[in-house]
Design a protein around this motif. Sequence first.
Motif, short mmCIF file in Angstrom:
data_model
loop_
_atom_site.label_atom_id
_atom_site.label_comp_id
_atom_site.label_asym_id
_atom_site.label_seq_id
_atom_site.Cartn_x
_atom_site.Cartn_y
_atom_site.Cartn_z
N VAL A 185 -8.54 2.02 3.05
CA VAL A 185 -8.39 0.56 3.03
C VAL A 185 -7.61 0.12 4.27
N MET A 186 -6.48 0.76 4.49
CA MET A 186 -5.63 0.37 5.62
C MET A 186 -6.32 0.63 6.95
N LEU A 187 -7.04 1.72 7.06
CA LEU A 187 -7.75 2.04 8.30
C LEU A 187 -8.75 0.94 8.66
N VAL A 188 -9.52 0.50 7.69
CA VAL A 188 -10.53 -0.55 7.94
C VAL A 188 -9.84 -1.87 8.28
N ILE A 189 -8.80 -2.22 7.55
CA ILE A 189 -8.13 -3.50 7.80
C ILE A 189 -7.43 -3.50 9.15
N VAL A 190 -6.80 -2.41 9.50
CA VAL A 190 -6.12 -2.34 10.81
C VAL A 190 -7.13 -2.47 11.94
N GLU A 191 -8.32 -1.93 11.75
CA GLU A 191 -9.38 -2.08 12.76
C GLU A 191 -9.73 -3.54 12.97
N ASP A 192 -9.63 -4.35 11.91
CA ASP A 192 -9.98 -5.77 12.00
C ASP A 192 -8.88 -6.61 12.62
N LEU A 193 -7.66 -6.06 12.69
CA LEU A 193 -6.55 -6.83 13.27
C LEU A 193 -6.66 -6.92 14.74
N LEU A 241 -1.99 2.80 -8.72
CA LEU A 241 -1.26 4.00 -8.33
C LEU A 241 -2.16 5.23 -8.24
N GLU A 242 -3.26 5.23 -8.98
CA GLU A 242 -4.17 6.38 -9.00
C GLU A 242 -5.32 6.27 -8.00
N TYR A 243 -5.47 5.14 -7.36
CA TYR A 243 -6.59 4.95 -6.42
C TYR A 243 -6.39 5.86 -5.21
N PRO A 244 -7.36 6.71 -4.91
CA PRO A 244 -7.17 7.71 -3.85
C PRO A 244 -7.52 7.25 -2.43
N HIS A 245 -7.93 5.99 -2.25
CA HIS A 245 -8.46 5.60 -0.94
C HIS A 245 -7.64 4.51 -0.22
N TRP A 246 -6.35 4.40 -0.54
CA TRP A 246 -5.55 3.37 0.14
C TRP A 246 -5.49 3.60 1.64
N ASP A 247 -5.50 4.86 2.07
CA ASP A 247 -5.50 5.14 3.50
C ASP A 247 -6.76 4.60 4.17
N VAL A 264 0.84 -1.20 0.00
CA VAL A 264 0.00 0.00 0.00
C VAL A 264 0.88 1.25 0.00
N LEU A 265 1.93 1.26 0.80
CA LEU A 265 2.83 2.42 0.83
C LEU A 265 3.44 2.66 -0.55
N ARG A 266 3.85 1.59 -1.22
CA ARG A 266 4.39 1.74 -2.57
C ARG A 266 3.34 2.30 -3.52
N ALA A 267 2.11 1.85 -3.39
CA ALA A 267 1.04 2.38 -4.24
C ALA A 267 0.87 3.88 -3.98
N GLN A 268 0.90 4.27 -2.72
CA GLN A 268 0.75 5.68 -2.38
C GLN A 268 1.94 6.51 -2.87
N GLU A 269 3.10 5.89 -2.93
CA GLU A 269 4.29 6.57 -3.47
C GLU A 269 4.32 6.54 -5.00
N ARG A 270 3.33 5.83 -5.57
CA ARG A 270 3.19 5.68 -7.03
C ARG A 270 4.40 4.96 -7.63
#
Length: 140
Positions: free
Chosen positions: A132-140, A124-130, A28-34
């Motif tokens: 995605v991570m927020l929801v998944i971290v909540e499930d951990l 790389l253009e998807y604006p909602h990776w943050d 996800v970080l790589r995607a956000q860094e494009r």
Amino acid sequence: MKNTPGNHGIFGELKTQKMARAALPIIVLRAQERRTITFQELGKAAGIKNVRRQGGQVCDRINTTLYELEKSDDWEFGEIPHLTSIVIKKTEEPSNWMLKQITTESNMPLSWEEYETNYVQPVLEYPHWDKVMLVIVEDL
């Protein structure tokens, strides 16, 4: 390419599920860094010792989790691109695992330009990776 359900997501005690939990934020970080990431880089960063054998399973776990998130009633941020499309074999070369996931009408190999346009750029253009991570971290 859409995320598809596999046998297991990232939640659980299977070795590859634990590896997928470690790999997801890195990708996800790589995607956000494009930027793309090679399987070797991912293996090193996520502690995947046998990336040639386990890398595809790790990607499958991630894709399954993203599929389940996208299909959940609470998800309101549209279709999630196929994140693991940015995990590549080497510079400008899709992984063998990813190429097996892609079916083309002619069964002809894709050029890097076609792959990049159709599979890498949407990630790389998807604006909602943050989100995605927020929801998944909540499930951990």
